[in-house]
Design an enzyme around this catalytic site. Structure first.
Site, mmCIF file in Angstrom:
data_model
loop_
_atom_site.group_PDB
_atom_site.id
_atom_site.type_symbol
_atom_site.label_atom_id
_atom_site.label_comp_id
_atom_site.label_asym_id
_atom_site.label_seq_id
_atom_site.Cartn_x
_atom_site.Cartn_y
_atom_site.Cartn_z
ATOM 1 N N ALA A 1 0.784 -1.326 0.127
ATOM 2 C CA ALA A 1 -0.044 -0.002 -0.299
ATOM 3 C C ALA A 1 0.926 1.258 -0.199
ATOM 4 O O ALA A 1 0.302 1.889 -0.681
ATOM 5 C CB ALA A 1 -0.990 0.360 1.171
ATOM 6 N N ARG B 1 -5.235 -0.714 -8.921
ATOM 7 C CA ARG B 1 -5.732 -1.598 -7.946
ATOM 8 C C ARG B 1 -6.585 -1.479 -6.970
ATOM 9 O O ARG B 1 -6.385 0.197 -6.917
ATOM 10 C CB ARG B 1 -3.896 -2.470 -7.616
ATOM 11 N N ASP C 1 -4.145 -2.415 4.363
ATOM 12 C CA ASP C 1 -3.885 -1.731 2.484
ATOM 13 C C ASP C 1 -4.768 -0.890 3.106
ATOM 14 O O ASP C 1 -4.954 0.353 1.835
ATOM 15 C CB ASP C 1 -4.534 -2.967 1.817
HETATM 16 C C1 LIG Z 1 1.996 -2.736 4.688
HETATM 17 S S1 LIG Z 1 0.920 -2.231 3.317
HETATM 18 C C2 LIG Z 1 1.757 -4.220 2.333
HETATM 19 C C3 LIG Z 1 0.706 -4.882 1.895
HETATM 20 O O1 LIG Z 1 -0.151 -5.093 0.559
HETATM 21 C C4 LIG Z 1 -0.150 -6.379 0.669
HETATM 22 O O2 LIG Z 1 -0.961 -6.636 -0.535
HETATM 23 P P1 LIG Z 1 0.143 -7.129 -2.209
HETATM 24 O O3 LIG Z 1 1.375 -7.401 -1.897
HETATM 25 O O4 LIG Z 1 -0.940 -7.282 -2.652
HETATM 26 O O5 LIG Z 1 -0.019 -5.160 -2.369
HETATM 27 C C5 LIG Z 1 -0.529 -7.037 1.905
HETATM 28 O O6 LIG Z 1 -1.993 -6.875 2.023
HETATM 29 C C6 LIG Z 1 0.409 -6.225 2.466
HETATM 30 O O7 LIG Z 1 -0.101 -6.192 3.826
#
Ligand SMILES: CSC[C@H]1O[C@H](OP(=O)(O)O)[C@H](O)[C@@H]1O
Length: 381
Positions: free
Chosen positions: A66, A98, A253
């Site tokens: 995020a 996204r 997120d």
């Molecule tokens: C603290 S942001 C990290 C957060 O984002 C990840 O999602 P993605 O890998 O799909 O971008 C996941 O939700 C993490 O907790």
């Protein structure tokens, strides 16, 4: 357009991880990403020269997490402006790449607002692009500072929640430098505990289907010299029942006004297990992840991702290729939400750069954000 080139990173000295940077080579400004699809077997940079390439990198999780998505989105607006593309059109493409991480739209909006303020003020397109770049760099810097402050608040909270130190912390997905302008969110707290000699073990959920834990958190924990143990997501219940988890630390997120937490799928079951086993469940997220425009978890758009991510195994191949090897029968129907939503009553505390909210309530979050209103919180634009 995007191009790959290998990173001459010496694993021995393990310099600080830079997941993203803005660069201005003679051939024109670019956004350089550490391609997270190729980690940990390959440290390869992906160079984006236009917005479509950056949108594809976001959609395919070459860049992810995020807070970093917000930074990437902000630089994406700049890339459009400096390369003569319509900044508003680019902003729409980036914000729509996204849907769940509120930070992405926030970063895009913040850079676009700076661009329009400059144009409305009579500045040239070039000067307006520089104004947007200054805003993107400010967001990048603020996120790095937020990481440091969240780590300090989170470590102090752990000392309260788990007296005596020697923490065994369970984390899910990846929340380190690969999601941030700094050391990350939840992982930054674990890293602070490690540096303080208080981290006995970091339990790392593999985090199916894209394995952010097995590939990325294990990579970051190894680089940091942490004692860490990888586990299959399905083993978390057994681990809790063994009594070997002192606290759960995850990122977010999107946190809605009532304190509902949208995070990587698998977070909600961990919250239920943590409650059943009387283990603190702590969310670490910067104020740019707080979304007061969405009342509660029912308003969160949960990204549904391609079924192939579940039916196939991604296997690193030669020359940096990633082969997709089918496991399930052809034609198998798949349910593949990228996130789930944890209700506030299952969250012990939310740690932001401006402090800790516990218990998690609408009023508590609003009061915390009021303290940061002049800062970089969602309230500032
Ligand atoms: C603290 S942001 C990290 C957060 O984002 C990840 O999602 P993605 O890998 O799909 O971008 C996941 O939700 C993490 O907790």
């Amino acid at each position: 357009m995007a191009d790959h080139h290998a990173l001459s990173m010496d694993a021995v000295d393990c310099p600080a991880l830079a997941a993203l940077r803005w660069d201005e080579p003679p051939e024109g400004p670019v956004i350089v990403l550490l391609d997270q699809r190729r980690l940990p077997s390959q440290e390869v940079e992906l160079v984006c020269t236009d917005v479509p390439a950056l949108v594809e990198a976001i959609r395919t999780l070459a860049v992810r997490g995020a807070p970093l998505l917000g930074i990437a989105g902000a630089y994406g607006v700049v890339l459009a402006a400096v390369r003569g593309f319509d900044a508003d059109e680019a902003a729409g493409m980036l914000a729509g790449a996204r849907p769940t991480a509120v930070n992405l739209a926030y970063g895009v909006r913040r850079a676009l607002a700076a661009y329009h303020r400059a144009v409305d003020g009579g500045l040239s397109a070039e000067r307006a692009a520089k104004a947007a770049l200054a805003e993107a760099r400010a967001l990048h810097r603020e996120d790095a500072e937020a990481s440091e402050r969240m780590a300090a608040h989170g470590l102090a909270l752990l000392e309260e929640l788990v007296p005596g130190g020697g923490y065994q912390l369970l984390t899910h997905c990846n929340t380190g430098a690969l999601v941030s302008g700094g050391e990350g969110t939840a992982f930054a707290v674990a890293a602070a505990a490690h540096r303080a000699g208080q981290l006995r073990r970091l339990w790392v959920d593999e985090t199916r289907p894209l394995l952010q834990g097995a590939r990325l958190t294990a990579y970051e924990a190894s680089r940091a010299g942490m004692a860490y143990t990888l586990l299959a997501d399905n083993a978390a219940g057994s681990l809790f029942s063994s009594g070997e988890v002192d606290a759960v630390l995850i990122g977010a997120d999107r946190v809605t006004a009532d304190g509902s937490v949208a995070n990587k799928v698998g977070s909600y079951p961990l919250a239920v297990l943590a409650r059943y086993h009387h283990v603190p469940f702590v969310v670490v997220a910067p104020s740019t992840t707080l979304d007061f425009g969405t009342a509660d978890g029912s308003g969160v758009e949960v990204e549904q991702r391609p079924g192939q991510e579940v039916t196939d195994f991604a296997v690193p191949g030669e020359a940096g290729t990633v082969a997709s090897v089918p496991v399930a029968p052809v034609g198998t129907q798949v349910y593949n939400p990228a996130f789930d939503v944890t209700p506030p009553e299952l969250v012990t505390a939310i740690v932001t750069e401006n402090g800790v909210v516990s218990p998690v309530t609408k009023v508590g979050l609003a009061q915390l954000c009021a303290r940061s209103r002049s800062g970089n919180g969602m309230m500032s634009i």
